[in-house]
Design a protein around this motif. Structure first.
Motif, PDB file in Angstrom:
ATOM      1  N   ARG A   1       0.856  -1.194   0.000  1.00  0.00           N
ATOM      2  CA  ARG A   1       0.000   0.000   0.000  1.00  0.00           C
ATOM      3  C   ARG A   1       0.885   1.234   0.000  1.00  0.00           C
ATOM      4  N   PRO A   2       0.642   2.195  -0.903  1.00  0.00           N
ATOM      5  CA  PRO A   2       1.471   3.405  -0.945  1.00  0.00           C
ATOM      6  C   PRO A   2       1.511   4.109   0.404  1.00  0.00           C
ATOM      7  N   LEU A   3       2.676   4.652   0.731  1.00  0.00           N
ATOM      8  CA  LEU A   3       2.868   5.262   2.041  1.00  0.00           C
ATOM      9  C   LEU A   3       1.924   6.427   2.280  1.00  0.00           C
ATOM     10  N   GLU A   4       1.628   7.213   1.233  1.00  0.00           N
ATOM     11  CA  GLU A   4       0.779   8.385   1.430  1.00  0.00           C
ATOM     12  C   GLU A   4      -0.638   7.981   1.835  1.00  0.00           C
ATOM     13  N   PHE A   5      -1.144   6.892   1.247  1.00  0.00           N
ATOM     14  CA  PHE A   5      -2.483   6.440   1.596  1.00  0.00           C
ATOM     15  C   PHE A   5      -2.495   5.731   2.949  1.00  0.00           C
ATOM     16  N   ALA A   6      -1.407   5.059   3.281  1.00  0.00           N
ATOM     17  CA  ALA A   6      -1.310   4.462   4.613  1.00  0.00           C
ATOM     18  C   ALA A   6      -1.301   5.551   5.682  1.00  0.00           C
ATOM     19  N   ALA A   7      -0.602   6.661   5.396  1.00  0.00           N
ATOM     20  CA  ALA A   7      -0.566   7.781   6.348  1.00  0.00           C
ATOM     21  C   ALA A   7      -1.941   8.419   6.492  1.00  0.00           C
ATOM     22  N   ILE A   8      -2.652   8.558   5.371  1.00  0.00           N
ATOM     23  CA  ILE A   8      -3.998   9.140   5.429  1.00  0.00           C
ATOM     24  C   ILE A   8      -4.924   8.244   6.245  1.00  0.00           C
ATOM     25  N   GLY A   9      -4.835   6.919   6.034  1.00  0.00           N
ATOM     26  CA  GLY A   9      -5.676   5.997   6.781  1.00  0.00           C
ATOM     27  C   GLY A   9      -5.412   6.065   8.280  1.00  0.00           C
ATOM     28  N   GLU A  10      -4.122   6.116   8.659  1.00  0.00           N
ATOM     29  CA  GLU A  10      -3.792   6.222  10.083  1.00  0.00           C
ATOM     30  C   GLU A  10      -4.293   7.542  10.666  1.00  0.00           C
ATOM     31  N   TYR A  11      -4.150   8.613   9.893  1.00  0.00           N
ATOM     32  CA  TYR A  11      -4.618   9.920  10.363  1.00  0.00           C
ATOM     33  C   TYR A  11      -6.130   9.902  10.576  1.00  0.00           C
ATOM     34  N   LEU A  12      -6.873   9.307   9.636  1.00  0.00           N
ATOM     35  CA  LEU A  12      -8.329   9.253   9.754  1.00  0.00           C
ATOM     36  C   LEU A  12      -8.766   8.415  10.950  1.00  0.00           C
ATOM     37  N   ASP A  13      -8.066   7.310  11.197  1.00  0.00           N
ATOM     38  CA  ASP A  13      -8.406   6.484  12.354  1.00  0.00           C
ATOM     39  C   ASP A  13      -8.215   7.260  13.653  1.00  0.00           C
ATOM     40  N   THR A  14      -7.080   7.956  13.762  1.00  0.00           N
ATOM     41  CA  THR A  14      -6.822   8.749  14.965  1.00  0.00           C
ATOM     42  C   THR A  14      -7.809   9.896  15.085  1.00  0.00           C
ATOM     43  N   PHE A  15      -8.091  10.543  13.948  1.00  0.00           N
ATOM     44  CA  PHE A  15      -9.020  11.674  13.931  1.00  0.00           C
ATOM     45  C   PHE A  15     -10.420  11.238  14.359  1.00  0.00           C
ATOM     46  N   ALA A  16     -10.888  10.115  13.812  1.00  0.00           N
ATOM     47  CA  ALA A  16     -12.216   9.618  14.156  1.00  0.00           C
ATOM     48  C   ALA A  16     -12.281   9.202  15.626  1.00  0.00           C
ATOM     49  N   LEU A  17     -11.203   8.629  16.149  1.00  0.00           N
ATOM     50  CA  LEU A  17     -11.173   8.227  17.555  1.00  0.00           C
ATOM     51  C   LEU A  17     -11.296   9.444  18.473  1.00  0.00           C
ATOM     52  N   LYS A  18     -10.573  10.504  18.145  1.00  0.00           N
ATOM     53  CA  LYS A  18     -10.637  11.714  18.970  1.00  0.00           C
ATOM     54  C   LYS A  18     -11.994  12.398  18.853  1.00  0.00           C
ATOM     55  N   LEU A  19     -12.536  12.413  17.646  1.00  0.00           N
ATOM     56  CA  LEU A  19     -13.860  13.005  17.472  1.00  0.00           C
ATOM     57  C   LEU A  19     -14.919  12.230  18.251  1.00  0.00           C
ATOM     58  N   GLY A  20     -14.809  10.901  18.235  1.00  0.00           N
ATOM     59  CA  GLY A  20     -15.752  10.097  18.996  1.00  0.00           C
ATOM     60  C   GLY A  20     -15.672  10.386  20.490  1.00  0.00           C
ATOM     61  N   THR A  21     -14.438  10.580  20.988  1.00  0.00           N
ATOM     62  CA  THR A  21     -14.264  10.920  22.403  1.00  0.00           C
ATOM     63  C   THR A  21     -14.899  12.265  22.721  1.00  0.00           C
ATOM     64  N   ILE A  22     -14.651  13.254  21.852  1.00  0.00           N
ATOM     65  CA  ILE A  22     -15.243  14.582  22.053  1.00  0.00           C
ATOM     66  C   ILE A  22     -16.763  14.509  22.007  1.00  0.00           C
TER      67      ILE A  22
END
Length: 386
Positions: A238-259
């Protein structure tokens, strides 16, 4: 404008991505688009993290005070607003007039969709149709199928939000109407999605059910075949740029869910506290009437409790009406971006599966040639025997 005949705006057709920046990109991305080469779909997906507001203006202002004679002249006499790039709008869509329909099998709400346009893709200058929520859902699914590399704006959630009991209440219906209006305006503002044929059908067709049935079986079979091929497949690289986007979205969604959970808890506690304050206010007022010497301070306490109740009610309303919807919209956009990445991974998985199949056939080719060479003498002997 009264000095000459109204001049209609010609349609420019679908904009080239080299000429128009992606609507979800920031200012730095807009400069990058100005190059000679057309950006790839992969680049379009990475631009969804722009820092600017995603909501673009969409609407028209009457140019004159007099009423035009027809819908065509009305459209031509609209002074079209300019967006941030100075381009003139030629398509306006509004959602209004919700109506409740009670049938034998179900009860549902429809909304009036009014479209005004000077594009040549539309046969008439103005359309008015009625659509229900599932029609909006059909449109979004079609846009996802036909534009898999674009981020499709999210729809408001179908099911009732927490705290809302009656989904046919005026407050809930108006909230959904605003969300659906924002959804269509975002598509209208998009340089690619606004020219999609399914969007045109959604805005103009009187009977949308006929279009819904077309191609459903074929698309279902194709979708099932892709899922079957890529269901248990793991990507090799998997290209690194898309892997980075996926990790960012997972972290972002986790924080949004907490908020979101914290905000829900705060609102619940504020509502409980507000109920208690409203009970204490009359108690102090009654007490002040019984105590002559303490009447003034007790009335002051009662007034202070009333002011606290009013301020707390306003704070709760602000969080419920302004903060939570925006937070939920971020979560929905995050889910939309994950869906785009998932489809991209499915395409890559299908591509890698086919490459592996080709490689296996290349490996089997020498074996087939060897077997064929061993069969040739036998065929020759059989021919000589005849």
């Amino acid at each position: 404008m009264s000095g000459g005949p109204p001049k209609a705006l010609p349609s420019t057709g679908p904009h080239s991505l080299r000429d128009m920046p992606h609507p979800l990109a920031g200012s730095s991305s807009e400069e990058a688009v100005g190059g000679d080469s057309t950006p790839s779909p992969d680049l379009l997906m990475t631009r969804s993290f722009g820092d600017k507001d995603l909501i673009l203006p969409n609407g028209g202002t009457p140019a004159g005070t007099s009423s035009p004679a027809s819908s065509s002249s009305l459209l031509n006499r609209l002074q079209l607003d300019d967006d941030i790039d100075g381009e003139t709008r030629d398509l306006f869509v509004t959602v209004d007039d919700p109506k409740k329909h009670v049938c034998t099998m179900e009860t549902y709400i429809t909304y009036r969709i009014t479209t005004k346009s000077t594009r040549v893709e539309f046969d008439l200058p103005e359309y008015s149709v009625r659509r229900r929520y599932q029609d909006f859902d059909w449109l979004r699914n079609k846009l996802e199928e036909s534009q898999p590399t674009h981020l499709i704006p999210p729809l408001p959630e179908k099911f009732v939000v927490k705290g809302v009991v009656d989904r046919f209440s005026e407050e809930f219906v108006e909230t959904r109407r605003k969300a659906l209006d924002k959804f269509l305006k975002r598509i209208t503002d998009h340089p690619v999605l606004s020219f999609n044929e399914h969007f045109n059908v959604f805005l103009t067709a009187k009977d949308l059910n006929a279009y819904k049935k077309q191609g459903m079986a074929l698309l279902t079979r194709v979708g099932e075949s892709v899922k079957h091929v890529t269901g248990g497949y793991k990507l090799r690289s998997r290209p690194l740029e898309f892997a980075a986007i996926g990790e960012y979205l997972d972290t972002f969604a986790l924080k949004l869910g907490t908020i979101d959970r914290i905000a829900q808890r705060i609102i619940k506690e504020e509502i409980e506290y507000l109920v208690e304050l409203r009970e204490y206010g009359p108690v102090y007022s009654t007490w002040s009437a019984l105590e002559g010497e303490l009447a003034e301070p007790l009335e002051g306490v009662s007034a202070c409790i009333g002011n606290c109740s009013t301020a707390l009610e306003e704070l709760t309303d602000d969080m419920t009406e302004d903060f939570l919807p925006v937070l939920r919209e971020y979560i929905l956009y995050s889910d939309s971006m994950k869906s785009v990445l998932k489809k991209r991974d499915q395409v890559q998985a299908e591509y890698e599966t086919k490459l592996e199949a080709v490689a296996l056939r290349k490996e089997d080719r020498p074996k087939c040639l060897t077997a064929w060479e061993s069969i040739i003498p036998l065929l020759q002997e059989k021919q000589e025997a005849k």
